[in-house]
Scaffold this motif. Structure first.
Motif, PDB file in Angstrom:
ATOM      1  N   ASN A 171       0.766  -1.146  -0.257  1.00  0.00           N
ATOM      2  CA  ASN A 171       0.021  -0.145   0.345  1.00  0.00           C
ATOM      3  C   ASN A 171       1.095   1.259  -0.004  1.00  0.00           C
ATOM      4  N   LYS A 172       2.065   0.733  -0.087  1.00  0.00           N
ATOM      5  CA  LYS A 172       3.327   1.598   0.187  1.00  0.00           C
ATOM      6  C   LYS A 172       3.663   2.341  -1.494  1.00  0.00           C
ATOM      7  N   ILE A 173       3.312   1.253  -2.028  1.00  0.00           N
ATOM      8  CA  ILE A 173       4.363   1.848  -3.536  1.00  0.00           C
ATOM      9  C   ILE A 173       3.725   2.864  -3.863  1.00  0.00           C
ATOM     10  N   LEU A 174       2.171   2.730  -4.157  1.00  0.00           N
ATOM     11  CA  LEU A 174       1.481   3.754  -5.134  1.00  0.00           C
ATOM     12  C   LEU A 174       2.111   5.061  -4.824  1.00  0.00           C
TER      13      LEU A 174
ATOM     14  N   SER B 163       5.947  14.030   2.622  1.00  0.00           N
ATOM     15  CA  SER B 163       5.046  13.295   2.264  1.00  0.00           C
ATOM     16  C   SER B 163       5.508  11.535   2.282  1.00  0.00           C
ATOM     17  N   LEU B 164       6.903  11.147   2.110  1.00  0.00           N
ATOM     18  CA  LEU B 164       7.569   9.778   2.000  1.00  0.00           C
ATOM     19  C   LEU B 164       7.068   9.865   3.291  1.00  0.00           C
ATOM     20  N   LEU B 165       7.771  10.820   4.347  1.00  0.00           N
ATOM     21  CA  LEU B 165       7.517  10.450   5.829  1.00  0.00           C
ATOM     22  C   LEU B 165       5.836  10.147   6.504  1.00  0.00           C
ATOM     23  N   THR B 166       5.158  10.928   6.166  1.00  0.00           N
ATOM     24  CA  THR B 166       3.754  10.546   5.947  1.00  0.00           C
ATOM     25  C   THR B 166       3.350   9.389   5.964  1.00  0.00           C
ATOM     26  N   ILE B 167       3.733   8.455   4.261  1.00  0.00           N
ATOM     27  CA  ILE B 167       3.276   7.503   3.344  1.00  0.00           C
ATOM     28  C   ILE B 167       3.841   6.250   5.056  1.00  0.00           C
TER      29      ILE B 167
ATOM     30  N   ILE C 251       4.649   6.292  -3.103  1.00  0.00           N
ATOM     31  CA  ILE C 251       6.238   6.428  -3.417  1.00  0.00           C
ATOM     32  C   ILE C 251       6.182   6.204  -4.451  1.00  0.00           C
ATOM     33  N   THR C 252       5.591   5.649  -5.915  1.00  0.00           N
ATOM     34  CA  THR C 252       5.415   5.718  -7.145  1.00  0.00           C
ATOM     35  C   THR C 252       5.044   7.075  -7.957  1.00  0.00           C
ATOM     36  N   LYS C 253       4.181   7.645  -7.406  1.00  0.00           N
ATOM     37  CA  LYS C 253       3.621   8.481  -7.705  1.00  0.00           C
ATOM     38  C   LYS C 253       5.147  10.370  -7.096  1.00  0.00           C
ATOM     39  N   LEU C 254       5.628   9.785  -5.841  1.00  0.00           N
ATOM     40  CA  LEU C 254       6.865  11.171  -5.733  1.00  0.00           C
ATOM     41  C   LEU C 254       8.424  10.823  -7.125  1.00  0.00           C
ATOM     42  N   PHE C 255       8.349   9.313  -7.215  1.00  0.00           N
ATOM     43  CA  PHE C 255       8.956   9.775  -8.613  1.00  0.00           C
ATOM     44  C   PHE C 255       8.664   9.817  -9.877  1.00  0.00           C
ATOM     45  N   LEU C 256       7.093   9.943 -10.304  1.00  0.00           N
ATOM     46  CA  LEU C 256       7.003  10.250 -11.143  1.00  0.00           C
ATOM     47  C   LEU C 256       6.776  11.878 -11.558  1.00  0.00           C
ATOM     48  N   LEU C 257       6.758  12.884 -10.040  1.00  0.00           N
ATOM     49  CA  LEU C 257       6.793  13.861 -10.204  1.00  0.00           C
ATOM     50  C   LEU C 257       7.776  14.595 -10.506  1.00  0.00           C
ATOM     51  N   ALA C 258       8.840  13.272  -9.929  1.00  0.00           N
ATOM     52  CA  ALA C 258      10.191  14.523 -10.131  1.00  0.00           C
ATOM     53  C   ALA C 258      10.924  14.149 -11.204  1.00  0.00           C
ATOM     54  N   ILE C 259      10.104  13.156 -12.334  1.00  0.00           N
ATOM     55  CA  ILE C 259      10.235  12.578 -13.854  1.00  0.00           C
ATOM     56  C   ILE C 259       9.871  13.944 -13.986  1.00  0.00           C
ATOM     57  N   ALA C 260       8.676  13.837 -14.094  1.00  0.00           N
ATOM     58  CA  ALA C 260       7.739  15.429 -14.230  1.00  0.00           C
ATOM     59  C   ALA C 260       8.903  17.047 -13.946  1.00  0.00           C
ATOM     60  N   LEU C 261       9.114  16.734 -13.208  1.00  0.00           N
ATOM     61  CA  LEU C 261       9.892  18.308 -12.888  1.00  0.00           C
ATOM     62  C   LEU C 261      10.566  18.610 -14.228  1.00  0.00           C
ATOM     63  N   ILE C 262      11.533  17.314 -14.415  1.00  0.00           N
ATOM     64  CA  ILE C 262      13.079  16.835 -15.270  1.00  0.00           C
ATOM     65  C   ILE C 262      12.650  17.890 -16.530  1.00  0.00           C
ATOM     66  N   ILE C 263      11.182  16.864 -17.607  1.00  0.00           N
ATOM     67  CA  ILE C 263      10.335  17.841 -17.847  1.00  0.00           C
ATOM     68  C   ILE C 263      10.236  18.700 -18.612  1.00  0.00           C
ATOM     69  N   PHE C 264       9.738  19.596 -17.175  1.00  0.00           N
ATOM     70  CA  PHE C 264       8.771  19.787 -17.269  1.00  0.00           C
ATOM     71  C   PHE C 264       9.777  21.721 -17.233  1.00  0.00           C
ATOM     72  N   ASP C 265      11.055  21.190 -16.685  1.00  0.00           N
ATOM     73  CA  ASP C 265      12.387  22.173 -16.953  1.00  0.00           C
ATOM     74  C   ASP C 265      13.553  22.075 -18.224  1.00  0.00           C
ATOM     75  N   LEU C 266      13.450  21.025 -18.260  1.00  0.00           N
ATOM     76  CA  LEU C 266      13.607  21.339 -19.962  1.00  0.00           C
ATOM     77  C   LEU C 266      13.083  21.447 -21.011  1.00  0.00           C
ATOM     78  N   LEU C 267      11.829  21.420 -21.035  1.00  0.00           N
ATOM     79  CA  LEU C 267      10.458  22.551 -21.624  1.00  0.00           C
ATOM     80  C   LEU C 267      10.344  23.891 -21.828  1.00  0.00           C
ATOM     81  N   ILE C 268      10.624  24.431 -20.423  1.00  0.00           N
ATOM     82  CA  ILE C 268      10.779  25.546 -20.051  1.00  0.00           C
ATOM     83  C   ILE C 268      11.967  25.765 -19.691  1.00  0.00           C
ATOM     84  N   SER C 269      12.815  25.429 -19.468  1.00  0.00           N
ATOM     85  CA  SER C 269      14.075  26.225 -19.817  1.00  0.00           C
ATOM     86  C   SER C 269      14.922  26.051 -21.441  1.00  0.00           C
ATOM     87  N   GLY C 270      14.787  24.956 -21.739  1.00  0.00           N
ATOM     88  CA  GLY C 270      15.573  24.394 -22.501  1.00  0.00           C
ATOM     89  C   GLY C 270      14.594  25.074 -24.198  1.00  0.00           C
TER      90      GLY C 270
END
Length: 250
Positions: free
Chosen positions: A3-6, A121-125, A8-27
């Protein structure tokens, strides 16, 4: 654990989305506008902070802890750091405005996202079983996500330099997370993060881009070791009763 995997996965997706967002905005978008450095940096980091705030409101609903109980030791250390920054700035007077901007714009959005949203969020999990082991796990994961987001620097830096930055920022993440857990306020990690980025910008220094093996080892091991030692000193992992942030979950 399932029940903790989902979440945690959302947080990994947040990091990936941030990388894409930064590349799109800055690059892509901002660079096409041919803005001067100050305006470019201001818009880039402001949109990054907006990204974090919107992501939190829509998907994480995570409370950000700001209240800071300042003791005499904290005031003394902060005063020493400020005094050192002032002394260092005297001989680099012309770089102070840009360095202040770099420090502020780097510290606030990155701390809000990676300590405020991700770590909390991780601590809340794990709040039903917030053991020392689980808190350390949360700190490591949050620091890892913080470090891999610096892979987007591959757009402007060499692979070697980028990997050194990733290792260094992992160590920095450990220290920032430890400060947040220990003091229970995002204000201190922001202050220390600002101090580091301000100093780097003031002296216009970056990670070592040398290909010499000895230089690479020093560039990787020395900063990482320093940050890990400081994280341990700040966190005091064998004294969890001193962790102000975890008290918020009970």
């Amino acid at each position: 654990m399932k029940n903790k995997i989902l979440p945690i996965t959302k947080l990994f997706l947040l990091a990936i989305a941030l990388i894409i967002f930064d590349l799109l905005i800055s690059g892509s978008i901002l660079r096409q506008l041919n803005l001067d450095k100050v305006l470019y940096l201001s818009l880039f980091k402001t949109t990054e902070l907006a990204f974090g705030i919107i992501a939190n409101l829509l998907f994480f609903h995570q409370r950000i802890y700001w209240k800071l109980n300042i003791g005499k030791k904290t005031i003394f250390i902060a005063s020493i750091i400020i005094l050192i920054l002032i002394l260092l700035s005297v001989s680099h007077f012309q770089r102070i405005p840009l360095s202040l901007l770099n420090g502020i714009l780097a510290a606030i959005p990155e701390e809000y996202i990676f300590r405020g949203i991700v770590l909390t969020s991780l601590l809340t999990i794990f709040k039903d079983k917030l053991t020392t082991k689980n808190v350390l796990f949360c700190i490591i994961i949050a620091s890892f996500l913080f470090s891999i987001c610096h892979l987007e620097n591959l757009r402007t830096h060499s692979l070697t330099l980028t990997l050194i930055q990733v290792v260094q920022t992992f160590g920095m993440g450990l220290m920032f997370c430890s400060l947040y857990v220990r003091k229970g306020s995002l204000a201190l990690p922001i202050f220390i993060h600002f101090t580091i980025d301000y100093s780097i910008s003031l002296f216009n220094s970056t990670a070592n881009n040398s290909t010499d093996p000895i230089d690479l080892i020093i560039g990787l091991v020395l900063p990482l070791t320093t940050y890990v030692v400081l994280a341990i000193i700040v966190l005091r992992p064998f004294h969890p009763s001193n962790w102000n942030l975890t008290d918020e979950f009970f």
